[in-house]
Design an enzyme around this catalytic site. Sequence first.
Site, PDB file in Angstrom:
ATOM      1  N   LYS A  33      24.088  64.779  30.181  1.00  0.00           N
ATOM      2  CA  LYS A  33      25.028  65.100  31.255  1.00  0.00           C
ATOM      3  C   LYS A  33      24.984  66.590  31.584  1.00  0.00           C
ATOM      4  O   LYS A  33      25.018  67.423  30.687  1.00  0.00           O
ATOM      5  CB  LYS A  33      26.437  64.679  30.861  1.00  0.00           C
ATOM      6  CG  LYS A  33      26.572  63.180  30.589  1.00  0.00           C
ATOM      7  CD  LYS A  33      27.973  62.802  30.167  1.00  0.00           C
ATOM      8  CE  LYS A  33      28.361  63.413  28.852  1.00  0.00           C
ATOM      9  NZ  LYS A  33      29.662  62.905  28.352  1.00  0.00           N
ATOM     10  N   THR A  53      39.674  67.690  35.635  1.00  0.00           N
ATOM     11  CA  THR A  53      38.483  67.035  35.100  1.00  0.00           C
ATOM     12  C   THR A  53      38.671  66.605  33.646  1.00  0.00           C
ATOM     13  O   THR A  53      37.695  66.290  32.970  1.00  0.00           O
ATOM     14  CB  THR A  53      37.266  67.977  35.203  1.00  0.00           C
ATOM     15  OG1 THR A  53      37.569  69.211  34.524  1.00  0.00           O
ATOM     16  CG2 THR A  53      36.924  68.279  36.657  1.00  0.00           C
ATOM     17  N   GLY A  78      38.945  64.403  30.702  1.00  0.00           N
ATOM     18  CA  GLY A  78      38.603  63.011  30.447  1.00  0.00           C
ATOM     19  C   GLY A  78      37.396  62.492  31.197  1.00  0.00           C
ATOM     20  O   GLY A  78      37.173  61.283  31.235  1.00  0.00           O
ATOM     21  N   THR A  79      36.593  63.387  31.779  1.00  0.00           N
ATOM     22  CA  THR A  79      35.432  62.914  32.548  1.00  0.00           C
ATOM     23  C   THR A  79      34.427  62.183  31.661  1.00  0.00           C
ATOM     24  O   THR A  79      33.902  61.136  32.039  1.00  0.00           O
ATOM     25  CB  THR A  79      34.732  64.082  33.265  1.00  0.00           C
ATOM     26  OG1 THR A  79      34.489  65.138  32.322  1.00  0.00           O
ATOM     27  CG2 THR A  79      35.572  64.619  34.398  1.00  0.00           C
ATOM     28  N   GLY A  80      34.147  62.734  30.475  1.00  0.00           N
ATOM     29  CA  GLY A  80      33.180  62.089  29.588  1.00  0.00           C
ATOM     30  C   GLY A  80      33.663  60.740  29.095  1.00  0.00           C
ATOM     31  O   GLY A  80      32.895  59.770  29.028  1.00  0.00           O
ATOM     32  N   CYS A  81      34.954  60.659  28.752  1.00  0.00           N
ATOM     33  CA  CYS A  81      35.541  59.387  28.322  1.00  0.00           C
ATOM     34  C   CYS A  81      35.454  58.361  29.442  1.00  0.00           C
ATOM     35  O   CYS A  81      35.062  57.206  29.220  1.00  0.00           O
ATOM     36  CB  CYS A  81      37.002  59.589  27.947  1.00  0.00           C
ATOM     37  SG  CYS A  81      37.307  60.843  26.697  1.00  0.00           S
TER      38      CYS A  81
END
Length: 271
Positions: free
Chosen positions: A181, A214, A216-219
């Site tokens: 990412k 932003t 919590g974007t990865g979750c």
Amino acid sequence: MSDKPPPRILSIAGSDSGGGAGIQADIKTITMLGGYAMTAITAITAQNSRGVQGITPLSGDFVVEQIDSCLTDFGADAIKIGMLHDAGIIAEVAKGLATLPEAQGVPLILDPVMVATSGARLLREDAVEIMREQLFPLATLLTPNLPELEILAGRSLTDTGQIVEASIALAEANDCHVLAKGGHTDDARVIDILCSPEGFLMQFDDAKIDSRNTHGTGCTLSAAIATLVGHGQPLHHAIRLARKFTRAAIENAPGFGDGHGPMGHQAVRKL
């Protein structure tokens, strides 16, 4: 309405009391994308948009007890793993997933949560090694951000060629796919790179959204990929749709909090 039941998605992650990341973000994402959300909570946190004020981990054996309860009764069409917190939990979860009959053959989307958006290390070095040795080989897809990929590669990755090389090496070592990412760079665009043990597959490229919301974007991205894979989507298409959902959630954030605010998971209605 379709008579087909929703895909069963098990999220193994920490609880975010502020609702922006972790289990809470996963449940919202899975539900909005038409899945049935189950959970195994690894740690309980006191946190909000300003940061984490406190954390209490659960024992590894109790995390596995939650996993066992879900899988032996409901089963699962995909499993997503987020924050595991410490080496003991990682080891127990890896052992449980490797031995539970109901976990065998289930796609596993692993977000190797090691580094916070602030750059702070979230896992000790010994825990990283246990995750690499015991959990990575079980994964269908790993979704490291750039700082995490650098930790795993053991060096700085300063250009696309180096990122691809490190991603392929990680994919080869664990016989899985890797989605590197690119959201942590200072570039004007977010470029995510998908590799397999056979080599580079494709990249996903979008303009970066200028937003403080932003958290919590990865979750959200990993939970969305798991849900879409559970629906039967091919991996590359699940990633494409999950990125679209995550971007829409950023664009439709409610604006809560005065720090890194939560996203708007209701955004699926606008897709």
